[in-house]
Design a protein around this motif. Sequence first.
Motif, PDB file in Angstrom:
ATOM      1  N   ASP A   1      -9.594  23.814 -22.246  1.00 43.83           N
ATOM      2  CA  ASP A   1     -11.478  23.726 -21.976  1.00 43.83           C
ATOM      3  C   ASP A   1     -11.656  24.847 -21.003  1.00 43.83           C
ATOM      4  OD1 ASP A   1     -11.680  21.412 -23.444  1.00 43.83           O
ATOM      5  OD2 ASP A   1     -11.242  20.103 -22.033  1.00 43.83           O
ATOM      6  N   ILE A   2     -12.735  25.302 -21.255  1.00 47.14           N
ATOM      7  CA  ILE A   2     -13.328  26.280 -20.423  1.00 47.14           C
ATOM      8  C   ILE A   2     -14.757  25.697 -19.839  1.00 47.14           C
ATOM      9  CG2 ILE A   2     -14.862  28.532 -20.528  1.00 47.14           C
ATOM     10  CD1 ILE A   2     -11.857  28.769 -21.042  1.00 47.14           C
TER      11      ILE A   2
ATOM     12  N   SER B   1     -18.339  22.054 -29.220  1.00 50.15           N
ATOM     13  CA  SER B   1     -16.863  21.723 -28.539  1.00 50.15           C
ATOM     14  C   SER B   1     -16.257  23.214 -28.170  1.00 50.15           C
ATOM     15  CB  SER B   1     -15.922  20.864 -29.708  1.00 50.15           C
ATOM     16  OG  SER B   1     -14.682  20.966 -29.010  1.00 50.15           O
ATOM     17  N   ASP B   2     -15.322  23.183 -27.203  1.00 50.73           N
ATOM     18  CA  ASP B   2     -14.555  24.641 -27.017  1.00 50.73           C
ATOM     19  C   ASP B   2     -13.671  24.691 -28.054  1.00 50.73           C
ATOM     20  OD1 ASP B   2     -15.811  24.594 -24.508  1.00 50.73           O
ATOM     21  OD2 ASP B   2     -14.364  23.808 -23.159  1.00 50.73           O
ATOM     22  N   THR B   3     -13.316  23.563 -28.498  1.00 50.71           N
ATOM     23  CA  THR B   3     -12.100  23.865 -29.579  1.00 50.71           C
ATOM     24  C   THR B   3     -12.804  24.689 -30.824  1.00 50.71           C
ATOM     25  OG1 THR B   3     -12.925  22.072 -31.010  1.00 50.71           O
ATOM     26  CG2 THR B   3     -11.098  21.713 -29.506  1.00 50.71           C
ATOM     27  N   VAL B   4     -14.288  24.719 -31.159  1.00 45.38           N
ATOM     28  CA  VAL B   4     -15.065  25.504 -31.916  1.00 45.38           C
ATOM     29  C   VAL B   4     -15.379  26.894 -31.103  1.00 45.38           C
ATOM     30  CG1 VAL B   4     -17.301  25.646 -33.286  1.00 45.38           C
ATOM     31  CG2 VAL B   4     -16.075  23.448 -32.848  1.00 45.38           C
ATOM     32  N   THR B   5     -15.713  27.091 -30.018  1.00 42.46           N
ATOM     33  CA  THR B   5     -15.881  28.141 -29.317  1.00 42.46           C
ATOM     34  C   THR B   5     -14.771  29.043 -29.196  1.00 42.46           C
ATOM     35  OG1 THR B   5     -17.805  26.812 -28.532  1.00 42.46           O
ATOM     36  CG2 THR B   5     -17.453  29.271 -27.607  1.00 42.46           C
TER      37      THR B   5
ATOM     38  N   VAL C   1      -9.649  23.567 -13.130  1.00 41.07           N
ATOM     39  CA  VAL C   1     -10.020  23.801 -14.413  1.00 41.07           C
ATOM     40  C   VAL C   1     -10.326  25.284 -14.591  1.00 41.07           C
ATOM     41  CG1 VAL C   1     -11.098  21.506 -15.306  1.00 41.07           C
ATOM     42  CG2 VAL C   1     -12.653  23.399 -14.046  1.00 41.07           C
ATOM     43  N   SER C   2     -10.464  25.819 -15.846  1.00 42.32           N
ATOM     44  CA  SER C   2     -10.789  27.147 -16.077  1.00 42.32           C
ATOM     45  C   SER C   2     -12.158  27.262 -16.249  1.00 42.32           C
ATOM     46  CB  SER C   2     -10.145  27.708 -17.345  1.00 42.32           C
ATOM     47  OG  SER C   2     -10.324  29.029 -17.651  1.00 42.32           O
ATOM     48  N   ASP C   3     -12.519  28.266 -15.661  1.00 40.25           N
ATOM     49  CA  ASP C   3     -13.904  29.004 -15.931  1.00 40.25           C
ATOM     50  C   ASP C   3     -14.051  29.850 -16.815  1.00 40.25           C
ATOM     51  OD1 ASP C   3     -13.164  31.351 -14.838  1.00 40.25           O
ATOM     52  OD2 ASP C   3     -14.483  31.281 -12.767  1.00 40.25           O
ATOM     53  N   ILE C   4     -15.283  30.484 -16.979  1.00 39.22           N
ATOM     54  CA  ILE C   4     -15.603  31.194 -18.320  1.00 39.22           C
ATOM     55  C   ILE C   4     -14.730  32.658 -18.071  1.00 39.22           C
ATOM     56  CG2 ILE C   4     -17.777  32.488 -17.278  1.00 39.22           C
ATOM     57  CD1 ILE C   4     -18.867  31.886 -20.226  1.00 39.22           C
ATOM     58  N   ASN C   5     -14.613  32.842 -16.814  1.00 43.08           N
ATOM     59  CA  ASN C   5     -13.767  34.227 -16.711  1.00 43.08           C
ATOM     60  C   ASN C   5     -12.279  34.143 -16.708  1.00 43.08           C
ATOM     61  OD1 ASN C   5     -15.996  35.761 -16.230  1.00 43.08           O
ATOM     62  ND2 ASN C   5     -16.167  34.859 -14.528  1.00 43.08           N
TER      63      ASN C   5
ATOM     64  N   GLN D   1     -25.166  29.100 -16.483  1.00 47.02           N
ATOM     65  CA  GLN D   1     -24.450  29.466 -17.707  1.00 47.02           C
ATOM     66  C   GLN D   1     -24.877  28.717 -18.930  1.00 47.02           C
ATOM     67  OE1 GLN D   1     -20.317  29.908 -16.461  1.00 47.02           O
ATOM     68  NE2 GLN D   1     -20.681  32.008 -15.384  1.00 47.02           N
ATOM     69  N   PHE D   2     -24.540  27.352 -18.808  1.00 49.33           N
ATOM     70  CA  PHE D   2     -24.958  26.551 -19.753  1.00 49.33           C
ATOM     71  C   PHE D   2     -26.359  26.502 -20.117  1.00 49.33           C
ATOM     72  CE2 PHE D   2     -25.330  21.506 -20.407  1.00 49.33           C
ATOM     73  CZ  PHE D   2     -25.121  21.626 -21.623  1.00 49.33           C
ATOM     74  N   LEU D   3     -27.156  26.586 -19.503  1.00 53.15           N
ATOM     75  CA  LEU D   3     -28.698  26.580 -19.679  1.00 53.15           C
ATOM     76  C   LEU D   3     -28.872  27.942 -20.370  1.00 53.15           C
ATOM     77  CD1 LEU D   3     -30.294  24.851 -16.637  1.00 53.15           C
ATOM     78  CD2 LEU D   3     -30.126  24.032 -18.971  1.00 53.15           C
ATOM     79  N   ARG D   4     -28.157  28.903 -20.105  1.00 48.65           N
ATOM     80  CA  ARG D   4     -28.491  30.246 -20.773  1.00 48.65           C
ATOM     81  C   ARG D   4     -28.029  30.261 -22.092  1.00 48.65           C
ATOM     82  NH1 ARG D   4     -27.241  32.914 -15.737  1.00 48.65           N
ATOM     83  NH2 ARG D   4     -25.095  33.366 -16.825  1.00 48.65           N
ATOM     84  N   THR D   5     -26.777  29.858 -22.337  1.00 46.17           N
ATOM     85  CA  THR D   5     -25.873  29.613 -23.683  1.00 46.17           C
ATOM     86  C   THR D   5     -26.830  28.543 -24.709  1.00 46.17           C
ATOM     87  OG1 THR D   5     -24.373  28.174 -22.896  1.00 46.17           O
ATOM     88  CG2 THR D   5     -23.872  30.729 -22.793  1.00 46.17           C
ATOM     89  N   MET D   6     -27.226  27.633 -23.938  1.00 48.77           N
ATOM     90  CA  MET D   6     -27.828  26.234 -24.624  1.00 48.77           C
ATOM     91  C   MET D   6     -27.016  25.745 -25.634  1.00 48.77           C
ATOM     92  SD  MET D   6     -30.791  25.809 -23.745  1.00 48.77           S
ATOM     93  CE  MET D   6     -31.529  24.771 -25.295  1.00 48.77           C
ATOM     94  N   ALA D   7     -25.923  25.639 -25.376  1.00 51.40           N
ATOM     95  CA  ALA D   7     -24.637  24.979 -26.143  1.00 51.40           C
ATOM     96  C   ALA D   7     -23.506  24.896 -25.202  1.00 51.40           C
ATOM     97  CB  ALA D   7     -24.209  25.574 -27.381  1.00 51.40           C
ATOM     98  N   GLY D   8     -22.788  23.689 -25.093  1.00 57.81           N
ATOM     99  CA  GLY D   8     -21.641  23.419 -24.312  1.00 57.81           C
ATOM    100  C   GLY D   8     -20.879  22.027 -24.730  1.00 57.81           C
ATOM    101  N   ASP D   9     -19.842  21.851 -24.104  1.00 62.77           N
ATOM    102  CA  ASP D   9     -18.918  20.650 -24.436  1.00 62.77           C
ATOM    103  C   ASP D   9     -19.518  19.571 -23.383  1.00 62.77           C
ATOM    104  OD1 ASP D   9     -16.864  19.283 -25.706  1.00 62.77           O
ATOM    105  OD2 ASP D   9     -15.373  20.875 -25.088  1.00 62.77           O
ATOM    106  N   ASP D  10     -18.527  18.554 -23.568  1.00 59.94           N
ATOM    107  CA  ASP D  10     -19.032  17.434 -22.647  1.00 59.94           C
ATOM    108  C   ASP D  10     -19.007  17.688 -21.284  1.00 59.94           C
ATOM    109  OD1 ASP D  10     -16.185  17.288 -23.045  1.00 59.94           O
ATOM    110  OD2 ASP D  10     -16.086  15.367 -23.400  1.00 59.94           O
ATOM    111  N   GLU D  11     -18.052  18.623 -20.810  1.00 62.82           N
ATOM    112  CA  GLU D  11     -18.123  18.886 -19.434  1.00 62.82           C
ATOM    113  C   GLU D  11     -19.345  19.328 -18.804  1.00 62.82           C
ATOM    114  OE1 GLU D  11     -15.209  21.929 -21.629  1.00 62.82           O
ATOM    115  OE2 GLU D  11     -15.306  19.666 -21.502  1.00 62.82           O
TER     116      GLU D  11
END
Length: 510
Positions: free
Chosen positions: A231-232, A221-225, A164-168, A238-248
Amino acid sequence: MMMSPFCIRPPDNDFDATSLQRCRDILYINIFDQLDVDLPTTDRERDQVIKKRIARNWLGSVKIPFSNIYVNGRLEGSYRISVPNPLLGYVREKLNQARPETSGMQLPASVLRMFVTMEPVLAPPETFQQSFDSTESLALLNHARSWVEELNKKFPNREYKATVSDINGRAVFIPRFLHPLPLPPLNATTDEGTTTGVGGTDNQIQYQRLSRFVSLIPFLSDTVTFPGICDIWETSDQFLRTMAGDDEEHAVLLNNYFLTLNKKSWVAMGVSIYSGPCCFVLTKDDTQRFPTCWSISDGQDASTLDTWNPIQSIYLLANQENVWANIQDQDLPSRMSFDVTNTKQWRPFFDRSFPRENALWTSVQPNDLHYEATRGDDVILLEKSIYEILRDKFIEWREPHVTHWHWACQKRLQQIIKRKEILLTMGQANANEIEQELTEFQATNEITGFPLQMPYSNIQTIVDAVYSTKMFEHPTSGIEFALAVHVHPYPNNILAVWIYLAHLIKKTIV
């Protein structure tokens, strides 16, 4: 077939594919009980005139994000109706005892069979072919490509993947995201005054509380971001810092917590009736006959046999050691075998042709996660703000009728609602005991009401949820309302919002 108008508000009122994917509107499907209510008459009218009004009492709802409908084109299945507990004024049939392999949390009793699509059909989003740089070995990437291609030849409708693709934007092998991580401090005080934490003795309560904690992190959703992009996957820090994420992101974090507790778990990929392709957590202990699916949207768990399980198919399992592709003819959870050692049913990524020793890797997850306490003063201010906004909205929605408040009942509801979150996560919620505290009001009033609970993302979402219940739609001034608000804090500014709504009508003496 029922067709219902649904007004969407894409960003900048732009209806191209990219903007539609960024639309964050939610489709609310509400269930009401419509009643004919007798109105009081004078002594002269009693034998000659019958006065009635129509009342609609909210019973529950189903929520589906518009982006899920748009991206998938159609959704179909048996949707669990979110019915509040308790539902004042109604008696709910007792459910059978939970099976030993389930958590024993409140099981839903009501489902709604639905087919959801759009008319007219909007332009579908463009597909995006993933092609990224990677730090994985060339041998692993080549094997991943051939592994997926071979599987897709036999099962073209299953979205197999090994990277899968990471945030980079780099391709990362899925097991590298799965690694035990420190648990959050989730201490709670029971009615007896004792303090329990994630490290307590009751493992099932630990799992429930961790699942609840993860489900309260806002979904985005990644489709929104990242509209138009694949999918990212973020790491858990990173998830706990951004405080929002998709189901993965939610599934990976919950799975990593379970790994810390030595619970046998996988991140599973399949199809949900709510969102189409999805990630969730699957667990199966040695004592369990059937696996458990953990919903990362509401924190509840369901056996693969349960009719209200939102998962329609499962085609991939992954843990920190390997990835398995479902090669059974069946992908419906209730009809599948979950013995991943059976290579005729599950094809492993690592096998004799490509052994595990050919790919050495380290986890992309950190060794530690940062947790900080949520400031109590901020929670109190937010709670007050939510209450004042909802109170003013209620008055506005009821115009030109006067809105009266039953302050004594409201005070009692405030006391009740403060315990709801702790009782929920400890599996001790008992609707009958809570309703007994309202006995003094039920003697002289007809009470209808319910609690609502949701993760905090913004106040408008709370206002929309309260508005959808239509509690305010009573065309009479001879009614009193009660409103209570409680915000329960978790670490890292993760908040559970509880709203208790009720209306009281004086009983007529015949």
